[in-house]
Design an enzyme around this catalytic site. Structure first.
Site, mmCIF file in Angstrom:
data_model
loop_
_atom_site.group_PDB
_atom_site.id
_atom_site.type_symbol
_atom_site.label_atom_id
_atom_site.label_comp_id
_atom_site.label_asym_id
_atom_site.label_seq_id
_atom_site.Cartn_x
_atom_site.Cartn_y
_atom_site.Cartn_z
ATOM 1 N N ASP A 196 35.648 40.284 33.212
ATOM 2 C CA ASP A 196 34.499 40.989 32.633
ATOM 3 C C ASP A 196 34.830 41.824 31.409
ATOM 4 O O ASP A 196 34.188 42.840 31.149
ATOM 5 C CB ASP A 196 33.887 41.893 33.715
ATOM 6 C CG ASP A 196 34.924 42.791 34.368
ATOM 7 O OD1 ASP A 196 35.973 43.021 33.754
ATOM 8 O OD2 ASP A 196 34.682 43.266 35.501
ATOM 9 N N GLU A 220 36.684 34.503 38.673
ATOM 10 C CA GLU A 220 36.275 35.817 39.212
ATOM 11 C C GLU A 220 34.803 36.087 38.862
ATOM 12 O O GLU A 220 34.433 37.140 38.334
ATOM 13 C CB GLU A 220 37.161 36.961 38.705
ATOM 14 C CG GLU A 220 37.057 38.233 39.513
ATOM 15 C CD GLU A 220 37.852 39.403 38.908
ATOM 16 O OE1 GLU A 220 37.345 40.077 38.009
ATOM 17 O OE2 GLU A 220 38.984 39.624 39.344
HETATM 18 C C1 UD1 Z 1 39.999 46.936 28.604
HETATM 19 C C2 UD1 Z 1 38.717 46.340 29.194
HETATM 20 C C3 UD1 Z 1 38.547 46.775 30.647
HETATM 21 C C4 UD1 Z 1 39.803 46.502 31.465
HETATM 22 C C5 UD1 Z 1 40.998 47.119 30.775
HETATM 23 C C6 UD1 Z 1 42.239 46.753 31.515
HETATM 24 C C7 UD1 Z 1 36.792 45.991 27.720
HETATM 25 C C8 UD1 Z 1 35.593 46.602 27.104
HETATM 26 N N1 UD1 Z 1 37.550 46.800 28.453
HETATM 27 O O1 UD1 Z 1 39.804 48.344 28.518
HETATM 28 O O2 UD1 Z 1 37.474 46.061 31.231
HETATM 29 O O3 UD1 Z 1 39.652 47.050 32.746
HETATM 30 O O4 UD1 Z 1 41.086 46.628 29.432
HETATM 31 O O5 UD1 Z 1 43.312 47.518 31.130
HETATM 32 O O6 UD1 Z 1 37.042 44.837 27.545
HETATM 33 N N2 UD1 Z 1 45.926 49.765 23.522
HETATM 34 C C9 UD1 Z 1 47.196 49.689 22.979
HETATM 35 N N3 UD1 Z 1 48.029 48.715 23.463
HETATM 36 C C10 UD1 Z 1 47.698 47.882 24.457
HETATM 37 C C11 UD1 Z 1 46.425 48.003 25.019
HETATM 38 C C12 UD1 Z 1 45.536 48.934 24.535
HETATM 39 O O7 UD1 Z 1 47.557 50.432 22.079
HETATM 40 O O8 UD1 Z 1 48.509 47.055 24.856
HETATM 41 C C13 UD1 Z 1 44.989 50.775 22.971
HETATM 42 C C14 UD1 Z 1 44.450 50.384 21.575
HETATM 43 O O9 UD1 Z 1 44.354 51.554 20.792
HETATM 44 C C15 UD1 Z 1 43.064 49.826 21.901
HETATM 45 C C16 UD1 Z 1 42.662 50.717 23.056
HETATM 46 O O10 UD1 Z 1 43.847 50.876 23.845
HETATM 47 O O11 UD1 Z 1 42.196 49.909 20.802
HETATM 48 C C17 UD1 Z 1 41.524 50.226 23.915
HETATM 49 O O12 UD1 Z 1 41.707 48.897 24.344
HETATM 50 P P1 UD1 Z 1 40.446 48.050 24.884
HETATM 51 O O13 UD1 Z 1 40.903 46.706 25.314
HETATM 52 O O14 UD1 Z 1 39.351 48.098 23.874
HETATM 53 O O15 UD1 Z 1 39.927 48.872 26.121
HETATM 54 P P2 UD1 Z 1 40.594 49.243 27.489
HETATM 55 O O16 UD1 Z 1 40.202 50.631 27.771
HETATM 56 O O17 UD1 Z 1 42.025 48.891 27.485
#
Ligand code: UD1
Ligand code: UDP
Length: 375
Positions: A97, A119
């Site tokens: 999701d 899922e």
């Molecule tokens: C995302 C998913 C969420 C899932 C979660 C699992 C969406 C909207 N959200 O949330 O459903 O439960 O992943 O972890 O799809 N970042 C890093 N390095 C990484 C990963 C993230 O620096 O390896 C930072 C970046 O600044 C990025 C931010 O985290 O922009 C947010 O990442 P994002 O995938 O947008 O949202 P999550 O909160 O991780």
């Protein structure tokens, strides 16, 4: 021969798709299998790819620091088009999701490609919790042609939305396939994260493992969670270990409130085998994660879920999981009960997993072998 493209972008999707990639690759005469990562996550995705030895055929490298939902959605839809035009898959498989899930499904639909959703059918029926995931998975269900539901109740949710019964297969969750595979490797894994954890957990304190990252908990929710953790850590028989998600908003909130607190260890995200090692070593788990709720019953660890709503009621019904929300008093009190009531602890520690027995990937691949795509 079916051409199958698996698309994923975040840590949990990678963990839950890895067993499917491996299973599809076992049948090269029937499937031409390719992997596309959007890299919605980067470091946290790469940790998983490396453990499962998956080298993506396409890496869109889309993550930007503190990305917003609108920008990420647009970039996934746009960047998927040339990949789909290059490989021309018969089926695109997406999982769960996330933004990657629904945006990749939409990109495939625009090009007339069949979509398989792994899922499928999880629902809270509250479009703001989890946000935006409840809407992402609903959109994906509308687009998808084949729906792999982890449980019977997920299947029922899909039937209520008029998805035809012959397009739904109940499989269990592939997270259990991944976990069972990884549990074997963990015993002999040469992993610096595990070495660190062995040192951190060498005493006889009870280990409380914490994770938290959900957007709907930003603000008051996280404030309350951190308040509760400070209170729980006052018990010197407890040690809290919290591998903090790399979302910069989570990093700032958690580090500002909990850095330097005695009995609280804030760590970088752990490798998947190290995280499993730590789950096994823990006394109990406090989390808002979806995947961890599904894994813990296989390891027999009690979970307190710090969310107002869950789409995963099965482990609550079987007694492993308690929904405590984000009120600090409720979190503290439920944690206290588990620390001091052996009867309750015993009931919540039963090893029984309602999300499957490790056969989900095999069932999905068998189903796909018999699908023509003309249905
Ligand atoms: C995302 C998913 C969420 C899932 C979660 C699992 C969406 C909207 N959200 O949330 O459903 O439960 O992943 O972890 O799809 N970042 C890093 N390095 C990484 C990963 C993230 O620096 O390896 C930072 C970046 O600044 C990025 C931010 O985290 O922009 C947010 O990442 P994002 O995938 O947008 O949202 P999550 O909160 O991780
Ligand atoms: N996980 C991990 N390292 C960590 C924390 C979690 O490998 O430091 C694994 C965990 O075993 C589970 C998955 O990541 O399989 C859960 O991911 P996350 O909580 O980010 O997402 P959610 O499940 O809430 O979508």
């Amino acid at each position: 021969m079916h051409k199958v493209l698996l698309v994923f972008g975040t840590r949990p999707e990678a963990i839950k798709m890895a067993p499917l990639v491996r299973e599809l690759l076992r049948y090269p005469e029937q499937f031409q299998t390719r992997v596309c990562v959007t890299a919605q996550h980067r470091a946290m995705l790469d940790q998983v790819l490396s453990f499962f030895e998956i080298t993506p055929d396409y890496d869109l490298n889309l993550m930007t620091p503190d990305q917003d939902l609108n920008g990420l959605t647009a970039s996934v839809v746009t960047a998927m088009k040339p990949v789909l035009e290059d490989f021309k898959p018969d089926f695109v498989m997406v999982q769960g999701d996330t933004t990657t899930t629904f945006a990749a499904a939409l990109a495939a639909f625009y090009l007339g490609i069949k979509v398989c959703h792994v899922e499928a059918g999880l629902r809270t029926n509250n479009k703001l919790a989890p946000f935006p995931e409840e809407v992402n998975r609903r959109i994906t269900s509308v687009i998808a042609d084949y729906h792999f539901a982890p449980t019977e109740s997920a299947r029922e949710n899909l039937l209520r939305e008029n998805i035809p019964a012959d397009r739904i297969l109940v499989t269990g969750n592939t997270v259990v396939d991944a976990l069972l595979w990884a549990l074997e490797k963990v015993e002999t894994a040469d992993d610096p994260d595990i070495d660190l954890l062995k040192k951190l957990t060498s005493g006889d304190q009870k280990i409380v493992l914490v994770t938290g990252h959900r957007r709907e908990n930003f603000g008051d929710g996280f404030e309350n969670i951190c308040q509760a953790l400070k209170e729980i850590a006052r018990d010197e028989n407890v040690r809290i270990i919290y591998p903090v998600h790399l979302n910069p908003r989570v990093q700032t909130m958690v580090h500002e409130r909990l850095s330097g607190m005695p009995n609280i260890h804030l760590l970088a995200p752990l490798s998947y085998p190290a995280f499993i090692w730590l789950m096994k070593r823990s006394y109990m788990i406090l989390t808002d994660s979806g995947g961890i709720q599904e894994e813990a019953p296989s390891i027999g660890k009690p979970v307190l879920v710090m969310r107002e709503a869950t789409e995963r009621r099965e482990a609550m019904d079987s007694g492993n999981v308690l929904l405590v929300g984000t009120d600090s008093d409720k979190i503290i009190s439920a944690c206290h009960d588990l620390l001091h009531d052996p009867g309750l602890y015993g009931r919540m520690s039963k090893k029984h997993n309602p999300y499957g027995n490790g056969e989900a990937s095999g069932l999905i691949v068998q189903f796909l072998k018999n699908v023509t795509g003309d249905e």
